[in-house]
Design a protein around this motif. Structure first.
Motif: not given
Lengths: 503, 237
Positions: A25-28, A63-68, A70-74
């Motif tokens: 959730f921190g990454g999201v 996992m943190l980087f992959s979540v960042i 996905c949500t960072g591109v948005y």
């Protein structure tokens, strides 16, 4: 069935670990926020977090980087739409129609479309990634060597030259200046210093993060300053009018097309979401019956670009995990995370750390799904940022950009490079050049030269070797045809009557 | 002359001059690479050749069509109204460019002049610091004197000047003045909101980057700026 079982195991592993949930959730939220705050991007957050991942387990770090990712591109789409400042190059085409929509008071609708399409594109891309990782990776490994990648870079640049600048020639000059900036530093084959002007800093090349921050965030502040000087700066109008389901269904083919484009661009090493977004947008224009409406605030422009760039995120993990080849800046940072844990991304990861791979896949899928929920809630808060007068927002953006540029390598010269890029970007923009083209040239330049050199070595320096490689040949011919069509238009075609300056 | 203007010729001249410079400089690294017969210069020279062709094509376009937008360009190209803003603000004349480039020299002057003076006087220790502070003060004075005549030029210069001073004076000492400077140049002149916003922005940045994320920002090399920076970091961490 194996894939589903593995996904289920990955999901259980992810959500049974409290620290994993916290990091997820921190990454999201972090990815979205840093993607959305003007002047910084997911790359800034990733650069800041990179040293701290040494304290996390490899699963949590990746996992943190992959979540960042996905949500960072948005998240970058929000600034592209609201402020005309793409959070990353992959959001640049989103600004083409997103920002005019904001100026027309349709910011909410544009952001809403970005939320839904990013979630949709990303989620579908993740599902395909999970189902087809092995066969697609096998195909890419066997079918895409350096000649094909070079041909694809060439085709991508040929397509991009017709977007963003005032004329075809200025589009090419923008891309070429980016390619030239990428030349600075050591050459990829012999390690010979080029254009270093005897400055040690330039030996490592001009870093792309300060350059991107300068060309996009800083030059935008300068343009707004000039508007202020003529007394015509208007804060964008506000609305929270999300698109209806029927509007999105009406664009189903644009969504489908962009998912396919995004996925195939994402899977190719070194290409990734940037070209996906540009190609998704370009194809939307090409297939549209109302081409003249693009660039003036057409919803389909936002939908195509945002679906394509998020569709590339899932696919971009395939070359990283299967081949150890990063597709872009953030995946390159992920290589750094692997290395900090004495691991190398590549085929062995699938054998030795299958748990890691499936936790990452599950996290990416749920990160894309969470864009739909967190995105709606958070976006309303971010839209309120527009109420802040620009004279208060400008120093904040400039200082965040300063911290972002400095945090990458801890060098003040990166801050100077960023502001210089901002000044250069300002003068180029006011002369009709494209800063997005420059950045695309900068990012693809290194890959282009490297793959060209590898391809020529592979083909024994015989150009005719391309005739034995149908994919590379097809892409080269497509690029040359695109160029010829543009040159023909530049010399012989009359100006299209509907093409007007939109101001 | 067709539809050519002086500005078009200057633009073409700049591009062709840049190409010539880059081509001549490429001889500096013209070395053989055993495993790669094209060497280190082939790729940059190909780019230079294409740049030359594009610059000439652009000149031809200006000659034929003036400032008209190309037909083959997707209309999105014209979304960027930076050019229109420049036109409306009457920032296209040579006087404005000269004044802007004059202002932009200030940060570069700080990057060079103190070193020259230090070398000339063979200064050491605190004298070096004093020379750098005096140079900075004089250049800040010049900047303030000229900024009112060209506000946009001043906004372009201020961040670069801030970046040039960063190594010596540190982020913590400079950031509050930088925030106030940017707000002022953007037209804010009410002291109370300026101070409040400055405190808010600086406080938020310190909280996020220094207190929570432990990002090491430049503290400066010169006393008393180094002491101020170190004190802020010690208090927050």
């Amino acid at each position: 069935m194996d894939a589903f079982d593995n996904f289920l195991t990955g999901t259980i592993t992810l959500f049974s670990d409290p620290i994993g949930i916290l990091i997820f959730f921190g990454g999201v939220i972090g990815g979205m926020l840093f993607g959305a705050i003007p002047g910084v991007s997911m790359l800034t957050l990733a650069a800041i977090l990179l040293p701290f991942t040494a304290h996390l387990s490899p699963e949590h770090g990746i996992m943190l980087f992959s979540v960042i990712y996905c949500t960072g591109v948005y998240g970058g789409a929000i600034t592209a739409i609201l402020f005309n400042i793409p959070g990353a190059p992959e959001n640049a085409p989103t600004a083409f129609d997103g920002y005019p929509m904001t100026q027309k008071g349709q910011a909410g609708k544009a952001v809403g479309a970005a939320v839904m399409c990013s979630a949709l594109g990303g989620s579908i891309s993740c599902i395909i990634m999970m189902l087809a990782t092995a066969p697609i990776a096998d195909w890419a490994i066997s079918a895409f060597g350096p000649p094909e990648i070079f041909a694809l870079v060439f085709f991508g640049l040929a397509v991009a030259s017709s977007v963003g600048a005032k004329t075809f020639w200025k589009g090419w000059l923008s891309i070429l200046i980016g390619l030239m900036v990428a030349v600075v530093g050591l050459d990829p084959v012999g390690g010979i210093e080029r254009y270093d002007f005897e400055m040690p800093y330039l030996l490592a090349g001009i870093h792309f993060i300060p350059t991107i921050l300068g060309f996009f965030a800083v030059s935008e502040i300068f343009v707004q300053a000039e508007k202020k000087a003529r007394g015509s700066y208007n804060a964008p109008k506000l609305s929270v009018d999300f698109p209806s389901l029927s509007e999105l269904i009406a664009h189903k083919w644009a969504v489908f097309r962009s998912i396919v484009i995004g996925f195939f661009c994402g899977i190719l090493p070194g290409i990734g979401a940037t070209l996906a977004a540009f190609m998704g947008y370009n194809e939307a224009v090409r297939w549209s019956k109302n081409r003249e409406e693009f660039g003036k605030g057409k919803l389909e422009g936002v939908i195509s670009s945002e679906t394509a760039n998020n569709a590339a995120t899932g696919a971009a993990m395939i070359p990283l995990l299967a081949l150890g080849l990063p597709g872009g800046a953030l995946t390159a940072m992920m290589v750094g995370v692997f290395q900090m844990h004495d691991m190398e991304p590549g085929p062995l990861v699938f054998l030795n750390s299958a748990d890691l791979v499936w936790v990452v896949f599950a996290a990416m899928f749920f990160a894309n799904v969470s864009i739909l929920f967190v995105g709606f809630l958070e976006t309303k808060t971010i839209i309120n940022l527009l109420r802040i007068p620009f004279q208060f927002l400008a120093p904040m953006i400039l200082l965040l950009a300063t911290v972002g540029a400095y945090a990458v390598r801890g060098l003040t010269i990166d801050v100077i490079v960023m502001f210089l890029a901002g000044v250069v970007g300002f003068f180029l923009r006011r002369s009709g050049y494209s800063v997005a083209g420059i950045v695309l040239g900068l990012i693809l330049g290194k890959i282009g030269e490297q793959t060209f050199a590898q391809a020529m070595q592979m083909l024994h320096f015989e150009w005719s070797g391309y005739f034995d490689r149908p994919i590379a040949l097809g892409l080269l011919i497509a690029g040359i045809l695109t160029l010829c069509a543009s040159i023909y238009g530049a010399f012989f075609k009359k100006k299209h009557p509907t093409t007007q300056m939109t101001g | 002359m067709g539809k050519l203007r002086t500005g078009h010729l200057v633009e073409a001249g700049l591009w062709l001059g840049l190409c010539l410079f880059l081509y001549i400089y490429s001889f500096e690294f013209e070395k053989d690479i055993e495993i790669y017969k094209f060497g280190a210069t082939a790729w940059p020279r190909a780019i230079i050749l294409l740049m030359t062709i594009a610059a000439l094509g652009q000149l031809f376009h200006h000659w034929k069509r003036g400032d008209e937008v190309s037909s083959e360009i997707i209309d999105a190209a014209t979304h960027d109204d930076a050019e229109e803003a420049a036109h409306d603000a009457h920032h296209e004349d040579i006087k404005w460019y000269a004044s802007t480039f004059g202002l932009l020299l200030i940060p570069f002057a700080y990057m060079r002049i103190p070193d020259w003076i230090v070398a000339l006087l063979s200064a050491e220790g605190t004298t070096v610091h004093l020379i750098r502070i005096v140079c900075a003060a004089i250049l800040i004075g010049i900047f303030i004197y000229y900024m009112r005549r060209n506000m946009v030029g001043a906004i372009l210069t201020l961040p670069l000047f801030f970046a040039a001073l960063l190594e010596d004076m540190g982020f913590y000492s400079l950031a509050p003045f930088f925030i106030i400077g940017v707000m002022f140049l953007f037209g804010e002149q009410r002291p109370k909101p300026m101070m409040a916003i400055m405190a808010l922005i600086f406080g938020l940045l310190m909280l996020l980057f220094v207190k929570i994320l432990f990002v090491g920002l430049p503290v400066g090399n010169i006393h008393p700026f180094y002491d101020i920076g170190s004190w802020v970091v010690t208090v927050l961490q």
